[in-house]
Scaffold this active site. Structure first.
Site, PDB file in Angstrom:
ATOM      1  CB  ALA A   1      -0.891  -0.104   1.301  1.00 42.68           C
TER       2      ALA A   1
ATOM      3  CG  HIS B   1       2.717   6.200   1.717  1.00 48.87           C
ATOM      4  ND1 HIS B   1       3.702   6.457   2.331  1.00 48.87           N
ATOM      5  CD2 HIS B   1       2.036   5.610   2.840  1.00 48.87           C
ATOM      6  CE1 HIS B   1       3.958   6.080   3.568  1.00 48.87           C
ATOM      7  NE2 HIS B   1       2.837   5.403   3.790  1.00 48.87           N
TER       8      HIS B   1
ATOM      9  CG  HIS C   1       5.923   2.976   1.786  1.00 45.53           C
ATOM     10  ND1 HIS C   1       4.798   3.070   1.741  1.00 45.53           N
ATOM     11  CD2 HIS C   1       6.120   2.268   2.892  1.00 45.53           C
ATOM     12  CE1 HIS C   1       3.903   2.437   2.534  1.00 45.53           C
ATOM     13  NE2 HIS C   1       5.015   2.123   3.461  1.00 45.53           N
TER      14      HIS C   1
ATOM     15  N   GLY D   1      11.628   4.116   8.309  1.00 50.02           N
ATOM     16  CA  GLY D   1      11.306   5.566   8.322  1.00 50.02           C
ATOM     17  C   GLY D   1      11.101   6.173   9.726  1.00 50.02           C
ATOM     18  CD  GLU D   2      13.875  10.699  11.526  1.00 51.89           C
ATOM     19  OE1 GLU D   2      13.329  11.682  11.189  1.00 51.89           O
ATOM     20  OE2 GLU D   2      15.065  10.585  12.000  1.00 51.89           O
ATOM     21  CE  LYS D   3       2.811   7.260  10.500  1.00 52.23           C
ATOM     22  NZ  LYS D   3       2.589   6.005  10.480  1.00 52.23           N
TER      23      LYS D   3
ATOM     24  CD  GLN E   1       8.599  -0.654  12.244  1.00 52.65           C
ATOM     25  OE1 GLN E   1       7.836  -1.376  12.230  1.00 52.65           O
ATOM     26  NE2 GLN E   1       8.774  -0.042  11.103  1.00 52.65           N
TER      27      GLN E   1
ATOM     28  NE  ARG F   1      -3.089  -0.028  10.666  1.00 52.09           N
ATOM     29  CZ  ARG F   1      -1.706  -0.567  10.850  1.00 52.09           C
ATOM     30  NH1 ARG F   1      -0.617   0.166  11.042  1.00 52.09           N
ATOM     31  NH2 ARG F   1      -1.345  -2.099  11.387  1.00 52.09           N
TER      32      ARG F   1
HETATM   33  P1  AMP Z   1       4.767   0.111   6.494  1.00 49.77           P
HETATM   34  O1  AMP Z   1       4.657  -0.373   5.133  1.00 49.77           O
HETATM   35  O2  AMP Z   1       3.853   0.997   7.089  1.00 49.77           O
HETATM   36  O3  AMP Z   1       5.169  -1.101   7.417  1.00 49.77           O
HETATM   37  O4  AMP Z   1       5.992   0.889   6.293  1.00 49.77           O
HETATM   38  C1  AMP Z   1       7.424   0.632   5.710  1.00 49.77           C
HETATM   39  C2  AMP Z   1       8.446   1.362   6.113  1.00 49.77           C
HETATM   40  O5  AMP Z   1       8.122   2.852   5.474  1.00 49.77           O
HETATM   41  C3  AMP Z   1       8.812   1.769   7.556  1.00 49.77           C
HETATM   42  O6  AMP Z   1      10.056   1.835   7.806  1.00 49.77           O
HETATM   43  C4  AMP Z   1       8.060   2.908   7.887  1.00 49.77           C
HETATM   44  O7  AMP Z   1       8.681   3.764   8.921  1.00 49.77           O
HETATM   45  C5  AMP Z   1       8.314   3.648   6.608  1.00 49.77           C
HETATM   46  N1  AMP Z   1       7.341   4.702   6.448  1.00 49.77           N
HETATM   47  C6  AMP Z   1       5.931   4.603   6.482  1.00 49.77           C
HETATM   48  N2  AMP Z   1       5.185   5.862   6.505  1.00 49.77           N
HETATM   49  C7  AMP Z   1       6.309   6.726   6.380  1.00 49.77           C
HETATM   50  C8  AMP Z   1       6.395   8.085   6.169  1.00 49.77           C
HETATM   51  N3  AMP Z   1       5.109   8.870   6.230  1.00 49.77           N
HETATM   52  N4  AMP Z   1       7.435   8.881   5.768  1.00 49.77           N
HETATM   53  C9  AMP Z   1       8.756   8.138   5.921  1.00 49.77           C
HETATM   54  N5  AMP Z   1       8.546   6.580   5.936  1.00 49.77           N
HETATM   55  C10 AMP Z   1       7.435   5.953   6.359  1.00 49.77           C
END
Ligand code: AMP
Length: 281
Positions: A36, A38, A41, A151-153, A157, A191
């Site tokens: 998913a 964005h 990523h 990501g720092e988001k 983690q 999400r």
């Molecule tokens: P996820 O697919 O949500 O598990 O995220 C995969 C990676 O993308 C993780 O390292 C997240 O921290 C990073 N990530 C998710 N959202 C953001 C964002 N808004 N900015 C930067 N990195 C992100």
């Protein structure tokens, strides 16, 4: 249109690609995701490109980091659109294993973490970091990258994975990427698509409140008082707060009056959607 990246669905196929690159002395970066995809990523993929000759993006909605009552089954799965986006940023390979490939029949191994894994997310999602730690360590061992981007988001983690890589002497560098945001400050998240228009309009209150708290702390307000105000603002906007906390930015330990860099972290529910965010002071 750019060519879609190749897809590996098994550990063996992934290793074949990586082996060929290694044979040509090429460096490898891994960007673990749950799909998913964005712009957040994409930013990580671009950062990966700047670090290594080859970029692998894994797409795996990891069942072990969801509790039975969480959104595993409704988590968005947009594989074809993800491939198209990854073509644009020239990812070399998408690694998309099945749950059975990742967790073979009889899977019995776990990783227990303390330190940065304690508190915050763990107070509300006690299973979460053991799920993250096992899937991330498996991805690392399957791919053996030189770099892994996070990501720092998802700040806690990031710290947990960095700690784990250090503790296990994993031979790779964890590279953090900045949080990508919408124009109104809402952190991009897979999400966010769960939010209805009214919730979407309310959601930036989390970032706004953290920014105000950071500003107040820099101006001399005690972190506890600043965070109480942020918590109240988020609640008053109609969200159900899980936590709104100031922590040591590296260890994530409670401040308890000690000095050092500070990170402000929040998690709150907007209707049936759980949002998290954080900023540095
Ligand atoms: P996820 O697919 O949500 O598990 O995220 C995969 C990676 O993308 C993780 O390292 C997240 O921290 C990073 N990530 C998710 N959202 C953001 C964002 N808004 N900015 C930067 N990195 C992100």
């Amino acid at each position: 249109m750019a060519e879609k990246p190749q897809v590996a669905e098994t550990v063996a196929a992934l290793r074949q690609h990586v082996k060929a690159w290694r044979g040509a002395d090429e460096s490898v970066a891994l960007v673990p995701t749950m799909g998913a995809l964005h712009e957040g990523h994409m930013g990580l993929v671009e950062l990966a490109r700047s670090k290594a000759r080859r970029v692998v993006v894994s797409i795996f909605v990891n069942p072990t980091q969801f509790a039975p009552n969480e959104d595993f089954s409704r988590y968005p799965r947009t594989f074809e659109a993800d491939l198209a986006k990854l073509a644009e940023v020239e990812a070399d390979l998408v690694y998309a294993p099945s749950p059975a490939e990742m967790y073979p029949q009889g899977f019995s191994t776990g990783i227990v973490m303390t330190g940065p894994a304690q508190g915050l997310e763990s107070d509300f999602r006690p299973h979460f970091f053991s799920g993250v730690a096992i899937v991330v360590s498996k991805l690392f061992l399957q791919c053996l990258p030189d770099y892994a981007l996070f990501g720092e988001k998802d700040y806690q983690q990031l710290k947990v994975v960095t700690r784990m890589a250090r503790d296990l002497d994993l031979q790779l560098e964890i590279v953090p990427g900045p949080t990508a945001r919408e124009g109104d400050g809402l952190a991009l998240s897979s999400r966010n698509r769960y939010l209805n228009p009214q919730e979407r309009a309310t959601a930036p209150v989390i970032h706004r409140s953290l920014l105000a708290a950071a500003e107040a702390i820099r101006a001399g307000t005690a972190p506890d008082a600043a965070m109480a105000r942020a918590r109240a603002a988020i609640s008053e906007a109609g969200l159900k707060v899980d936590y709104v906390e100031a922590r040591h930015a590296e260890t994530l330990a409670p401040l308890n009056g000690a000095g050092g860099p500070i990170r402000l972290l929040a998690a709150a529910w907007l209707g049936t959607t759980r949002l998290i965010d954080n900023i540095g002071v």
